[in-house]
Design an enzyme around this catalytic site. Structure first.
Site, PDB file in Angstrom:
ATOM      1  N   ALA A   1      45.531  46.206  34.500  1.00 59.04           N
ATOM      2  CA  ALA A   1      44.648  45.397  33.640  1.00 59.04           C
ATOM      3  C   ALA A   1      44.231  44.079  34.271  1.00 59.04           C
ATOM      4  O   ALA A   1      43.290  43.436  33.812  1.00 59.04           O
ATOM      5  CB  ALA A   1      45.347  45.128  32.308  1.00 59.04           C
ATOM      6  N   THR A   2      44.956  43.658  35.333  1.00 62.13           N
ATOM      7  CA  THR A   2      44.605  42.386  35.975  1.00 62.13           C
ATOM      8  C   THR A   2      43.772  42.622  37.234  1.00 62.13           C
ATOM      9  O   THR A   2      43.431  41.676  37.928  1.00 62.13           O
ATOM     10  CB  THR A   2      45.893  41.615  36.364  1.00 62.13           C
ATOM     11  OG1 THR A   2      46.688  42.485  37.188  1.00 62.13           O
ATOM     12  CG2 THR A   2      46.690  41.202  35.143  1.00 62.13           C
TER      13      THR A   2
ATOM     14  N   ASP B   1      40.728  44.297  39.928  1.00 62.61           N
ATOM     15  CA  ASP B   1      39.287  44.111  40.124  1.00 62.61           C
ATOM     16  C   ASP B   1      38.457  45.048  39.237  1.00 62.61           C
ATOM     17  O   ASP B   1      37.511  44.613  38.576  1.00 62.61           O
ATOM     18  CB  ASP B   1      38.990  44.373  41.617  1.00 62.61           C
ATOM     19  CG  ASP B   1      37.522  44.266  41.927  1.00 62.61           C
ATOM     20  OD1 ASP B   1      36.987  43.150  41.805  1.00 62.61           O
ATOM     21  OD2 ASP B   1      36.897  45.292  42.267  1.00 62.61           O
TER      22      ASP B   1
ATOM     23  N   ALA C   1      39.272  46.643  36.455  1.00 65.49           N
ATOM     24  CA  ALA C   1      39.417  46.324  35.034  1.00 65.49           C
ATOM     25  C   ALA C   1      38.562  45.104  34.685  1.00 65.49           C
ATOM     26  O   ALA C   1      37.872  45.082  33.661  1.00 65.49           O
ATOM     27  CB  ALA C   1      40.882  46.059  34.714  1.00 65.49           C
ATOM     28  N   ARG C   2      38.596  44.098  35.553  1.00 65.33           N
ATOM     29  CA  ARG C   2      37.874  42.850  35.267  1.00 65.33           C
ATOM     30  C   ARG C   2      36.360  43.038  35.389  1.00 65.33           C
ATOM     31  O   ARG C   2      35.598  42.501  34.610  1.00 65.33           O
ATOM     32  CB  ARG C   2      38.353  41.738  36.199  1.00 65.33           C
ATOM     33  CG  ARG C   2      39.808  41.340  35.966  1.00 65.33           C
ATOM     34  CD  ARG C   2      40.275  40.246  36.906  1.00 65.33           C
ATOM     35  NE  ARG C   2      39.543  39.011  36.702  1.00 65.33           N
ATOM     36  CZ  ARG C   2      38.651  38.510  37.546  1.00 65.33           C
ATOM     37  NH1 ARG C   2      38.374  39.145  38.668  1.00 65.33           N
ATOM     38  NH2 ARG C   2      38.026  37.389  37.293  1.00 65.33           N
TER      39      ARG C   2
ATOM     40  N   LYS D   1      38.916  57.227  41.325  1.00 62.93           N
ATOM     41  CA  LYS D   1      38.820  57.688  42.695  1.00 62.93           C
ATOM     42  C   LYS D   1      39.570  56.705  43.603  1.00 62.93           C
ATOM     43  O   LYS D   1      39.704  55.551  43.215  1.00 62.93           O
ATOM     44  CB  LYS D   1      37.362  57.834  43.114  1.00 62.93           C
ATOM     45  CG  LYS D   1      36.683  56.533  43.575  1.00 62.93           C
ATOM     46  CD  LYS D   1      35.384  56.811  44.272  1.00 62.93           C
ATOM     47  CE  LYS D   1      35.115  55.757  45.304  1.00 62.93           C
ATOM     48  NZ  LYS D   1      33.839  55.828  45.955  1.00 62.93           N
TER      49      LYS D   1
ATOM     50  N   ASP E   1      34.440  58.759  51.188  1.00 63.61           N
ATOM     51  CA  ASP E   1      34.204  57.741  50.171  1.00 63.61           C
ATOM     52  C   ASP E   1      32.999  58.071  49.285  1.00 63.61           C
ATOM     53  O   ASP E   1      32.978  57.705  48.117  1.00 63.61           O
ATOM     54  CB  ASP E   1      33.986  56.386  50.856  1.00 63.61           C
ATOM     55  CG  ASP E   1      34.056  55.226  49.882  1.00 63.61           C
ATOM     56  OD1 ASP E   1      35.031  55.183  49.108  1.00 63.61           O
ATOM     57  OD2 ASP E   1      33.139  54.390  49.878  1.00 63.61           O
TER      58      ASP E   1
ATOM     59  N   HIS F   1      30.624  61.551  45.060  1.00 61.64           N
ATOM     60  CA  HIS F   1      29.370  61.207  44.378  1.00 61.64           C
ATOM     61  C   HIS F   1      28.204  62.118  44.779  1.00 61.64           C
ATOM     62  O   HIS F   1      27.518  62.684  43.928  1.00 61.64           O
ATOM     63  CB  HIS F   1      28.975  59.757  44.673  1.00 61.64           C
ATOM     64  CG  HIS F   1      30.041  58.768  44.339  1.00 61.64           C
ATOM     65  ND1 HIS F   1      30.768  58.832  43.180  1.00 61.64           N
ATOM     66  CD2 HIS F   1      30.498  57.685  45.002  1.00 61.64           C
ATOM     67  CE1 HIS F   1      31.638  57.832  43.153  1.00 61.64           C
ATOM     68  NE2 HIS F   1      31.491  57.128  44.251  1.00 61.64           N
TER      69      HIS F   1
ATOM     70  N   LYS G   1      26.007  52.379  54.607  1.00 64.49           N
ATOM     71  CA  LYS G   1      26.130  50.955  54.282  1.00 64.49           C
ATOM     72  C   LYS G   1      25.255  50.141  55.226  1.00 64.49           C
ATOM     73  O   LYS G   1      24.877  50.615  56.285  1.00 64.49           O
ATOM     74  CB  LYS G   1      27.589  50.526  54.410  1.00 64.49           C
ATOM     75  CG  LYS G   1      28.467  51.194  53.365  1.00 64.49           C
ATOM     76  CD  LYS G   1      29.817  50.560  53.300  1.00 64.49           C
ATOM     77  CE  LYS G   1      30.641  51.169  52.190  1.00 64.49           C
ATOM     78  NZ  LYS G   1      30.146  50.833  50.846  1.00 64.49           N
TER      79      LYS G   1
HETATM   80  P1  NAP Z   1      43.287  45.944  42.458  1.00 63.74           P
HETATM   81  O1  NAP Z   1      42.297  44.865  42.245  1.00 63.74           O
HETATM   82  O2  NAP Z   1      44.180  45.891  43.652  1.00 63.74           O
HETATM   83  O3  NAP Z   1      44.202  46.002  41.152  1.00 63.74           O
HETATM   84  C1  NAP Z   1      45.346  46.788  41.076  1.00 63.74           C
HETATM   85  C2  NAP Z   1      45.994  46.594  39.712  1.00 63.74           C
HETATM   86  O4  NAP Z   1      47.184  47.360  39.685  1.00 63.74           O
HETATM   87  C3  NAP Z   1      46.355  45.179  39.388  1.00 63.74           C
HETATM   88  O5  NAP Z   1      46.151  44.939  38.024  1.00 63.74           O
HETATM   89  C4  NAP Z   1      47.851  45.136  39.698  1.00 63.74           C
HETATM   90  O6  NAP Z   1      48.404  44.122  38.920  1.00 63.74           O
HETATM   91  C5  NAP Z   1      48.258  46.534  39.256  1.00 63.74           C
HETATM   92  N1  NAP Z   1      49.467  47.025  39.883  1.00 63.74           N
HETATM   93  C6  NAP Z   1      49.752  47.074  41.207  1.00 63.74           C
HETATM   94  N2  NAP Z   1      50.973  47.603  41.410  1.00 63.74           N
HETATM   95  C7  NAP Z   1      51.449  47.906  40.183  1.00 63.74           C
HETATM   96  C8  NAP Z   1      52.665  48.479  39.723  1.00 63.74           C
HETATM   97  N3  NAP Z   1      53.653  48.836  40.556  1.00 63.74           N
HETATM   98  N4  NAP Z   1      52.833  48.643  38.394  1.00 63.74           N
HETATM   99  C9  NAP Z   1      51.862  48.271  37.529  1.00 63.74           C
HETATM  100  N5  NAP Z   1      50.692  47.736  37.900  1.00 63.74           N
HETATM  101  C10 NAP Z   1      50.498  47.547  39.211  1.00 63.74           C
HETATM  102  O7  NAP Z   1      42.614  47.369  42.477  1.00 63.74           O
HETATM  103  P2  NAP Z   1      41.229  47.805  41.790  1.00 63.74           P
HETATM  104  O8  NAP Z   1      40.129  47.485  42.729  1.00 63.74           O
HETATM  105  O9  NAP Z   1      41.170  47.283  40.412  1.00 63.74           O
HETATM  106  O10 NAP Z   1      41.364  49.399  41.800  1.00 63.74           O
HETATM  107  C11 NAP Z   1      42.145  50.108  40.866  1.00 63.74           C
HETATM  108  C12 NAP Z   1      41.911  51.609  41.072  1.00 63.74           C
HETATM  109  O11 NAP Z   1      40.541  51.887  40.851  1.00 63.74           O
HETATM  110  C13 NAP Z   1      42.217  52.112  42.478  1.00 63.74           C
HETATM  111  O12 NAP Z   1      42.659  53.442  42.397  1.00 63.74           O
HETATM  112  C14 NAP Z   1      40.850  52.083  43.166  1.00 63.74           C
HETATM  113  O13 NAP Z   1      40.780  53.005  44.218  1.00 63.74           O
HETATM  114  C15 NAP Z   1      39.971  52.498  42.009  1.00 63.74           C
HETATM  115  N6  NAP Z   1      38.569  52.076  42.121  1.00 63.74           N
HETATM  116  C16 NAP Z   1      38.250  50.756  42.179  1.00 63.74           C
HETATM  117  C17 NAP Z   1      36.922  50.380  42.246  1.00 63.74           C
HETATM  118  C18 NAP Z   1      36.519  48.930  42.269  1.00 63.74           C
HETATM  119  O14 NAP Z   1      35.315  48.664  42.263  1.00 63.74           O
HETATM  120  N7  NAP Z   1      37.431  47.990  42.285  1.00 63.74           N
HETATM  121  C19 NAP Z   1      35.913  51.352  42.271  1.00 63.74           C
HETATM  122  C20 NAP Z   1      36.264  52.694  42.210  1.00 63.74           C
HETATM  123  C21 NAP Z   1      37.603  53.033  42.123  1.00 63.74           C
HETATM  124  P3  NAP Z   1      49.811  43.394  39.229  1.00 63.74           P
HETATM  125  O15 NAP Z   1      49.752  42.917  40.637  1.00 63.74           O
HETATM  126  O16 NAP Z   1      49.882  42.330  38.195  1.00 63.74           O
HETATM  127  O17 NAP Z   1      50.820  44.433  39.017  1.00 63.74           O
END
Ligand code: NAP
Length: 481
Positions: free
Chosen positions: A18-19, A21, A23-24, A148, A235, A240, A330
């Site tokens: 929830a914290t 990237d 989610a935000r 993904k 990727d 996609h 890209k």
């Molecule tokens: P991120 O910014 O690194 O966030 C990861 C989240 O997981 C944080 O909230 C972190 O919070 C939490 N976390 C990490 N280890 C944890 C644990 N052991 N237990 C519970 N929570 C944990 O990653 P993200 O970019 O949001 O990506 C999340 C997923 O979505 C990934 O699978 C990524 O491949 C996928 N995705 C992301 C995007 C994008 O645009 N960002 C696009 C497509 C897919 P804490 O550090 O507080 O635990």
């Protein structure tokens, strides 16, 4: 146009990560938009979970800030934000630990739809699924949403599927590909299967070729370390572009129903011929105003592609002889995603020789401006004889339906609401994902075996010259990007 938003059933949605990237940037602003639009019922509750030790009030502040940052002012409503935030709770949990799970269970209410969004690294999916099941937090009808990348090859995708299947049934698993949540992608199905006009022509007899492009202006940015292990094939193409290809090429399903649609998509992947090496172009962007790919990923020996163009053949009755060209990369000239169906030329021109034979082109734009247009030939108005011009028959939503029609939910908004409704049509089934990896694996393995070197291309260009040659050899051209 009158808004016809139908509220979903009341729900408890838990967002792990929830914290983070995603989610935000996407999930929480999307949920807020659905709330403001009246689609989220007042009883709905969103529970954030991550390792960070904080209380609900601190997380709510972060959510409000994320909404301000990632939604433009005209899509925000201060009163709505306050009411939305009242629906938020936060529970500190480590996916691999033992603390926090009782507190999470206490947040779950009877009679609510239950959904768990795994917005965390895929390496944590197993730990989450196991605990939700074994600690009796997820009910038998709970839904889980996974992001993904879903594996990096067939073996890892199978393993991930098996891990989830140990605790959840396939009907409970929602594998997100946000391209499927785009309005135009669904419109592609409406256009194909809601009209008599297109379907009789949707085959090799009338379609010369199809182009699917997903071009990005950005480089790999801060994702360098991840991207270098992945590349454009893993990727973008495996998920996609493959999904867009399937929706374009599939047979009409008997119903617009999850398994009927996904069965047809799966058949397309299974009908794909292996691709000859001379039908694939791999590229890497050079330095320009920005650093090169090799500098971005901090690996001067990298053989990973940031661009790919390929010519595919679907070996079935409908498409025999009609190539599908896929292209993604890209640091290209512009950001553009589209599916373009080029129909065959008229068999004979009755007009002046210089008027030539004409062909219709149907383009389905996914971004930046979603819409569909069909190029048709008409007579140029006015005197001067029979001069022909091609004009777009624009099927943009705004013109026909009013400006509100363009204010459609973002892909994530729509897909999360589909999870709550229990509709899996726009989510990938486990066997689809495995079939797609089964097709891409041999291609990637061959590159690795041959230490295949991607060709450099100028940033801001349309990709390597070799990609244009791939088309020229067939007497065709890529669409402008
Ligand atoms: P991120 O910014 O690194 O966030 C990861 C989240 O997981 C944080 O909230 C972190 O919070 C939490 N976390 C990490 N280890 C944890 C644990 N052991 N237990 C519970 N929570 C944990 O990653 P993200 O970019 O949001 O990506 C999340 C997923 O979505 C990934 O699978 C990524 O491949 C996928 N995705 C992301 C995007 C994008 O645009 N960002 C696009 C497509 C897919 P804490 O550090 O507080 O635990």
């Amino acid at each position: 146009m009158v808004s016809r938003v139908i509220p979903v059933d009341p729900f408890d949605l838990v967002i792990f990560g929830a914290t983070g990237d995603l989610a935000r940037r996407k999930i929480l602003p999307g949920l807020y938009r659905r709330f403001c639009d009246g689609q989220m019922p007042p009883e709905a509750r969103i529970i954030g979970a991550a390792r960070t030790e904080q209380d609900s009030a601190a997380w709510v502040e972060q959510v409000a800030e994320a909404i301000e940052t990632f939604l433009p002012a005209e899509k925000r409503d201060p009163a709505g934000l306050k009411a939305f935030c009242e629906r938020l709770r936060y529970v500190p949990i480590d996916a691999t630990g033992t603390a926090g799970w009782d507190a999470l269970r206490a947040e779950m209410r009877e009679g609510m739809v239950q959904a768990f969004y795994f917005s965390v690294a895929p390496s944590l999916f197993g730990a989450l699924a196991e605990r939700l099941h074994n600690l009796n937090i997820a009910r038998h009808d709970a839904r889980i949403v996974v992001e993904k990348p879903f594996g990096r090859d067939l073996a890892s995708a199978r393993e991930l599927n098996a891990t989830l299947a140990a605790h959840f049934r396939e009907q409970q698993i929602y594998r997100i590909d946000h391209y499927l949540g785009k309005e135009t992608v669904q419109n592609l199905m409406a256009v194909r299967f809601g009209n008599t006009l297109f379907e009789p022509l949707w085959n090799a007899q009338y379609v010369d070729h199809v182009q699917i492009t997903v071009a990005e202006e950005v480089g790999v940015g801060g994702r360098g370390a991840y991207y270098d292990k992945s590349g454009a094939m893993r990727d973008m193409v495996q998920n996609h572009l493959m999904q867009l290809l399937c929706l374009t090429a599939m047979e009409p399903p008997a119903h617009f129903e999850p398994n009927a649609v996904r069965d047809e998509k799966l058949k397309v992947i299974r009908a794909l011929d292996p691709v000859a090496p001379e039908h694939i172009v791999r590229g890497q962007y050079k330095a320009g105003q920005h650093p090169s790919y090799l500098q971005d990923v901090e690996n001067e020996d990298s053989l990973t592609e940031s661009f790919i163009a390929m010519k595919l053949h679907i070996a079935n009755w409908r498409w025999n002889g009609t190539p599908f060209y896929l292209r993604t990369g890209k640091r290209l000239k512009s950001r553009k995603s589209e599916i373009v169906v080029h129909f065959k030329k008229t068999p004979h021109s009755i007009f002046d020789a210089d008027a030539g034979s004409r062909s219709n082109v149907l383009s389905i734009r996914l971004q930046p401006d979603e819409g569909i247009d069909l190029r048709v030939t008409i007579k140029e108005p006015g005197p001067g004889g029979m001069r022909l011009i091609d004009v777009p028959l624009d099927m943009s939503f705004a013109d026909a339906l009013g400006p509100e029609a363009t204010d459609v939910p973002d892909a994530y908004e729509r897909l999360i609401m589909d999870v709550i409704r229990g509709n899996q049509t726009l989510f990938m089934r486990g066997d689809e994902v495995e079939a797609a990896w089964g097709w891409t694996d041999p291609i990637i393995e061959a590159w690795t075996r041959r230490a295949d070197q991607p060709v450099p291309y100028a940033p801001g260009s349309t990709g390597p010259e070799e990609a244009a040659i791939l088309m020229h050899r067939d007497d065709r051209r890529w669409r402008e990007i």
